[in-house]
Design a protein around this motif. Structure first.
Motif, PDB file in Angstrom:
ATOM      1  N   UNK A  96     -26.551  35.539  -0.936  1.00  0.00           N
ATOM      2  CA  UNK A  96     -26.831  34.179  -1.534  1.00  0.00           C
ATOM      3  C   UNK A  96     -26.267  34.170  -2.693  1.00  0.00           C
ATOM      4  N   UNK A  97     -25.034  33.362  -2.735  1.00  0.00           N
ATOM      5  CA  UNK A  97     -24.277  33.262  -4.012  1.00  0.00           C
ATOM      6  C   UNK A  97     -25.001  32.398  -5.185  1.00  0.00           C
ATOM      7  N   UNK A  98     -24.535  32.580  -6.346  1.00  0.00           N
ATOM      8  CA  UNK A  98     -25.200  31.972  -7.511  1.00  0.00           C
ATOM      9  C   UNK A  98     -25.303  30.293  -7.189  1.00  0.00           C
ATOM     10  N   UNK A  99     -24.470  29.740  -6.573  1.00  0.00           N
ATOM     11  CA  UNK A  99     -24.472  28.437  -6.342  1.00  0.00           C
ATOM     12  C   UNK A  99     -25.458  27.943  -5.215  1.00  0.00           C
ATOM     13  N   UNK A 100     -26.185  28.850  -4.475  1.00  0.00           N
ATOM     14  CA  UNK A 100     -26.837  28.704  -3.463  1.00  0.00           C
ATOM     15  C   UNK A 100     -26.478  28.799  -2.259  1.00  0.00           C
ATOM     16  N   UNK A 147     -22.938  33.558   1.701  1.00  0.00           N
ATOM     17  CA  UNK A 147     -21.816  34.267   2.054  1.00  0.00           C
ATOM     18  C   UNK A 147     -22.080  35.327   3.281  1.00  0.00           C
TER      19      UNK A 147
END
Lengths: 94, 94, 94, 94, 94, 94, 94
Positions: free
Chosen positions: C47-51, C54
């Motif tokens: 889960x990337x910081x922007x939600x 990946x």
């Protein structure tokens, strides 16, 4: 009164009783052990990069478990406290 | 009851049985070995920088594999638990 | 079945054959060497910081090369697996 | 006058009195201990990644507790000061 | 065929010839020295935090200089390759 | 003329006078001590992740206090300068 | 021709002359000392997280001062160059 800053929390610690065998206090082993404490003051929280404030996840009166080697001990008004960062609190005992 | 904070998870550990040869317990080698456990409590999740909360990826009752040297052991109510961060959980056994 | 979490991938490893000279197994030198393996299970991704999530860059059945000292070995159902993070996979053999 | 930069704060330190027994000064133990001080100057604050400025959480005149090994000591105008980062201030005494 | 992942690049290395004096190979000194190689495969690039992909800055056929101690050596199909991260490539020789 | 890059600042240092007793120069103790200097050139500032530039917080002519072990000494045009990062400047003396 | 990648810069170095006393070369002391060089090639710049490119702050022909221990030395076409990251350049001499 102590007012902790940022994501800090002030607690009264409750040391685990040392185990004794026949009156002899046994040395703790080297393993990291949590301790319990009671929250007496809570900071305003940590300011995030977007400017919002993330409040600590505990409140006054909570009984908590924390990592043994975390925090700064503070003597104030004849009593001994521990100041922890919010992230060093492992769990709340409910 | 123990309520883990943030991305923490409380598990009951299930140590791998030591291998024995003719009754002699063999020492573990130094290699990092995972262990298995059963999830008994799950935190609310980690607050991301954008203010959203990322919930842990396991739920109560899951049987999991975790890194052997991760976590904080907690004695509570006569039982021994392990508190892990979500990132230290390697896989779920389905 | 093993369900890897996050950006983890479960592989069956294929150790390089040890080179032998006249039946004597030669010790590996200290240089970091990659190994090959076959992907048997893939996590949902990181889960990337922007939600956003990946997804791992490999899929079940891929034969991959990975850094030798990466990953956690897991014994499950009588077989030995290796759980890798996606970033420790060097290349796919096509 | 000293004008601290960024998230720095200038304080007059108040060393804890060394405990003495029969006139002999006892050595401090190795444990990290906080000290108290009085804030005499406050920086403009730390510039965040989004361009905003986060002001220090204390003001002139506050009595504070800080981590003992934090800060840079500065001699100025015949007096001794300590320059701390805002994050090294543990709590305000109210 | 080898398909490198992320910001990785596969190269065929071209070791600098060892200097010899009268047939004696001189030991390299300890200083970090770059080497040259030819790019044979390029990954899809690194996924940035905003979800975009940053492609490697070299293409197949480029002759490059890289940091000597970077990369993972890979034996494949009877040949020896080096897998580098894009950031370990110092310059292109044009 | 020296033009410092980014968040760097060029200063002329003013070493604290060594204390002498009866003509003997006393060795400094090991404690980190700040020094003072005069700003002679200032860089354009540090480029933030959002593309904006954060200018250094001092200007030419300022007398500053900096961490003793910070910076790179530069000999130029027969004079000795110190190049500091903006973050190593502790306070301005006004 | 050498084309440096990212925020790299290729320079021809100009070592400070060793000081000699009566023909004896004096050993350098251990202190970190900058050196000067002339920029011969400049990379396209560093890609920021928001996708923009931050160009290096020097241009071909600039005479610069850099940290002595920074960079990778490269032999190319019979000449010796140094490849630096932009952040290791301390100042431009104008």
């Amino acid at each position: 009164m102590l007012k902790p800053l940022g994501d800090r929390v002030v607690i009264e610690t409750q040391d685990e009783e040392e185990k004794t065998v026949g009156g002899i206090v046994l040395a703790n082993n080297a393993k990291e052990k949590p301790q319990t404490g009671k929250v007496v003051a809570v900071g305003d929280g940590k300011v995030l990069d977007n400017g919002n404030t993330l409040k600590p996840s505990v409140k006054e009166g909570d009984t908590i478990i924390f990592d043994k080697y975390a925090g700064t001990s503070v003597d104030y008004d004849g009593k001994s406290y521990l100041v922890l960062h919010d992230k060093d609190i492992v769990a709340i005992i409910e």
